[in-house]
Enzyme design. Structure first.
Site, PDB file in Angstrom:
ATOM      1  N   SER A  42       0.806  -1.216   0.000  1.00 10.78           N
ATOM      2  CA  SER A  42       0.000   0.000   0.000  1.00 10.78           C
ATOM      3  C   SER A  42       0.846   1.275   0.000  1.00 10.78           C
ATOM      4  CB  SER A  42      -0.886  -0.021   1.254  1.00 10.78           C
ATOM      5  OG  SER A  42      -1.238   1.284   1.660  1.00 10.78           O
ATOM      6  N   GLY A  43       0.505   2.191  -0.891  1.00 15.00           N
ATOM      7  CA  GLY A  43       1.205   3.478  -0.922  1.00 15.00           C
ATOM      8  C   GLY A  43       0.976   4.275   0.344  1.00 15.00           C
ATOM      9  N   LEU A  44      -0.262   4.232   0.817  1.00 12.08           N
ATOM     10  CA  LEU A  44      -0.573   4.947   2.063  1.00 12.08           C
ATOM     11  C   LEU A  44       0.254   4.390   3.220  1.00 12.08           C
ATOM     12  CD1 LEU A  44      -2.238   6.875   3.853  1.00 12.08           C
ATOM     13  CD2 LEU A  44      -3.962   5.070   4.023  1.00 12.08           C
ATOM     14  N   ASP A  54       1.148  10.573   1.752  1.00 15.27           N
ATOM     15  CA  ASP A  54       0.817   9.756   0.576  1.00 15.27           C
ATOM     16  C   ASP A  54       0.691  10.675  -0.639  1.00 15.27           C
ATOM     17  OD1 ASP A  54       0.105   7.609  -0.994  1.00 15.27           O
ATOM     18  OD2 ASP A  54      -1.931   7.414  -0.191  1.00 15.27           O
ATOM     19  N   ASP A  81       1.119  -0.960  -5.101  1.00 15.80           N
ATOM     20  CA  ASP A  81       0.348   0.260  -5.338  1.00 15.80           C
ATOM     21  C   ASP A  81       1.273   1.281  -5.986  1.00 15.80           C
ATOM     22  OD1 ASP A  81      -1.088   2.579  -5.205  1.00 15.80           O
ATOM     23  OD2 ASP A  81      -1.369   2.562  -3.031  1.00 15.80           O
ATOM     24  N   ASP A  83       0.695   4.010  -7.475  1.00 14.85           N
ATOM     25  CA  ASP A  83       0.155   5.385  -7.569  1.00 14.85           C
ATOM     26  C   ASP A  83      -0.142   5.724  -9.035  1.00 14.85           C
ATOM     27  OD1 ASP A  83       0.239   5.636  -4.834  1.00 14.85           O
ATOM     28  OD2 ASP A  83       2.189   6.611  -4.795  1.00 14.85           O
ATOM     29  N   GLU A 110      -3.256   4.342 -10.855  1.00 17.14           N
ATOM     30  CA  GLU A 110      -4.537   5.051 -10.787  1.00 17.14           C
ATOM     31  C   GLU A 110      -4.535   6.236 -11.749  1.00 17.14           C
ATOM     32  OE1 GLU A 110      -3.534   5.450  -6.601  1.00 17.14           O
ATOM     33  OE2 GLU A 110      -4.044   7.578  -6.684  1.00 17.14           O
ATOM     34  N   LYS A 116       0.409  12.382  -6.777  1.00 17.15           N
ATOM     35  CA  LYS A 116      -0.975  12.075  -6.391  1.00 17.15           C
ATOM     36  C   LYS A 116      -1.241  12.458  -4.931  1.00 17.15           C
ATOM     37  CE  LYS A 116      -1.784   9.026  -3.908  1.00 17.15           C
ATOM     38  NZ  LYS A 116      -2.072   7.588  -3.995  1.00 17.15           N
ATOM     39  N   ASN A 118      -3.813  10.998  -1.638  1.00 16.39           N
ATOM     40  CA  ASN A 118      -4.653   9.863  -1.226  1.00 16.39           C
ATOM     41  C   ASN A 118      -6.108  10.128  -1.595  1.00 16.39           C
ATOM     42  OD1 ASN A 118      -6.446   8.446   1.048  1.00 16.39           O
ATOM     43  ND2 ASN A 118      -4.618   7.235   0.660  1.00 16.39           N
ATOM     44  N   SER A 119      -6.802   9.081  -1.977  1.00 18.52           N
ATOM     45  CA  SER A 119      -8.170   9.217  -2.484  1.00 18.52           C
ATOM     46  C   SER A 119      -9.161   9.740  -1.439  1.00 18.52           C
ATOM     47  CB  SER A 119      -8.654   7.863  -3.003  1.00 18.52           C
ATOM     48  OG  SER A 119      -7.837   7.435  -4.046  1.00 18.52           O
ATOM     49  N   ARG A 155      -6.652   1.429 -12.077  1.00 18.02           N
ATOM     50  CA  ARG A 155      -7.550   1.890 -11.017  1.00 18.02           C
ATOM     51  C   ARG A 155      -8.316   3.120 -11.482  1.00 18.02           C
ATOM     52  NH1 ARG A 155      -5.388   3.104  -4.941  1.00 18.02           N
ATOM     53  NH2 ARG A 155      -6.539   5.015  -4.508  1.00 18.02           N
ATOM     54  N   HIS A 186     -12.713   2.266  -7.473  1.00 17.52           N
ATOM     55  CA  HIS A 186     -12.599   2.776  -6.098  1.00 17.52           C
ATOM     56  C   HIS A 186     -13.788   3.679  -5.766  1.00 17.52           C
ATOM     57  CE1 HIS A 186     -10.573   2.903  -2.445  1.00 17.52           C
ATOM     58  NE2 HIS A 186      -9.652   3.810  -2.646  1.00 17.52           N
TER      59      HIS A 186
HETATM   60  C1  SPV Z   1      -3.404   2.533  -0.577  1.00 15.39           C
HETATM   61  O1  SPV Z   1      -3.506   1.582   0.228  1.00 15.39           O
HETATM   62  O2  SPV Z   1      -2.446   3.290  -0.597  1.00 15.39           O
HETATM   63  C2  SPV Z   1      -4.476   2.780  -1.530  1.00 15.39           C
HETATM   64  C3  SPV Z   1      -5.831   2.454  -1.186  1.00 15.39           C
HETATM   65  O3  SPV Z   1      -4.207   3.332  -2.570  1.00 15.39           O
HETATM   66  S1  SPV Z   1      -6.592   3.912  -0.618  1.00 15.39           S
HETATM   67  O4  SPV Z   1      -5.844   4.400   0.516  1.00 15.39           O
HETATM   68  O5  SPV Z   1      -7.922   3.462  -0.279  1.00 15.39           O
HETATM   69  O6  SPV Z   1      -6.630   4.893  -1.668  1.00 15.39           O
HETATM   70 MG    MG Z   2      -2.446   4.258  -2.555  1.00 16.24          MG
END
Ligand code: SPV
Ligand code: MG
Length: 291
Positions: A42-44, A54, A81, A83, A110, A116, A118-119, A155, A186
């Site tokens: 996971s990027g986060l 992130d 991930d 990004d 994505e 980027k 975070n979503s 994504r 997502h």
């Molecule tokens: C991550 O885990 O970094 C993701 C998922 O991209 S989210 O945080 O839901 O965007």
């Molecule tokens: Mg991410």
């Protein structure tokens, strides 16, 4: 079996599978031991564990170093991930080469812009990538892979940024035609509605990946019935570790002693076991000169 082939099977099998977030070699090891079939890098979680945001603050090679430790420590596939691919098509295809060299099974990119966000932060103000530009990026990534089973997941962030079903479907179809192996759709809603409507229209054109971080009350049965192929539990190991670290730090700080903490933390022997210290012990006996 190759990690890429394992991930491909996970994505294309009839049953719903689950992969779990990890953010370093240790958490990756634990995810594997738990029984998960794969790991979400996971990027986060990786950025947070590095103490940065992130927002692509950690460089892609810094992240690659973490991935290398995760991959070395495990034999199940890692879906990275990626990004937005760390730049344009050229950066993204070079990323694929470097991931393959480290036995990373696949990458998810994505359709937003570098750097980027975070979503779940200011989602409505986040610009989406141009569809043709993003499709070219997917093509370049698929052309760059040398292992046929390496996975590129596209994504779709249309729902996240406030667009509707039509835009989400248009993008997913373009990415399918560009060669993506699966679509991650997502959502930031707390219910499953928009994803469910997407899945109905999509009707299995490519495998579907879900990240139910925000719609966590939705039953897994519903994901199955909707036809999802893979669910990513995206950040719970990181979040669990934050609470654990906070609690133990506070206790030791207040107590000015580790007496109460001792039985609340993993035994040192468990740390050594997870590091596979036993193997080094045996190797030393085999390779070091006898005294
Ligand atoms: C991550 O885990 O970094 C993701 C998922 O991209 S989210 O945080 O839901 O965007
Ligand atoms: Mg991410």
């Amino acid at each position: 079996m190759e990690k890429t082939t394992q991930l491909k099977q996970i994505l294309t099998s009839k049953e719903l599978d689950f992969i779990m977030e990890a953010h370093n070699g240790l958490s990756a090891t634990i995810v594997q031991e738990t029984g998960f079939k794969g790991i979400w890098a996971s990027g986060l979680s990786i950025s947070a564990s590095m103490g940065v945001r992130d927002n692509n603050e950690a460089s892609w090679t810094q992240v690659l170093e973490i991935l290398e430790f995760m991959s070395d420590a495990t034999s199940i596939p890692i879906l990275f991930d990626g990004d937005t691919g760390f730049g344009n098509f050229n950066n993204a295809r070079r990323l694929v080469k470097k991931l393959e060299q480290r036995q990373i099974a696949g990458v998810c990119i994505e359709d937003k812009l570098f750097p980027k966000t975070n979503s779940f932060i200011n989602a409505a103000t986040q610009p989406l990538a141009d569809i043709d530009e993003f499709s070219g990026k997917i093509k370049a990534m698929k052309d760059a892979q040398t292992d046929d089973d390496f996975i590129v997941v596209a994504r779709v962030e249309a729902f996240i940024t406030g667009w509707g079903l039509e835009e989400a479907l248009k993008r997913a179809e373009a990415y399918r035609q560009a060669g993506a192996d699966a679509i991650l759709i997502h959502s930031k809603r707390s219910d499953f509605k928009e994803i469910e409507s997407f899945m109905q229209e999509w009707s299995g054109r490519l495998p579907i990946v879900l990240v139910p971080t925000k719609y966590y009350t939705t039953s897994t049965e519903l994901f199955k019935n909707a036809g999802a192929n893979l669910v990513i539990w995206a950040n719970h190991n990181l979040r669990a570790s934050i609470d654990a670290i906070k609690n133990i730090s506070e206790m030791i700080y207040r107590d000015e002693s580790i007496y109460r903490a001792e039985n609340l933390v993993a035994a040192l022997e468990e740390v050594f076991r997870l590091q596979n210290s036993n193997e080094l012990d045996l190797a030393e006996r085999k390779y070091l000169p006898k005294k």
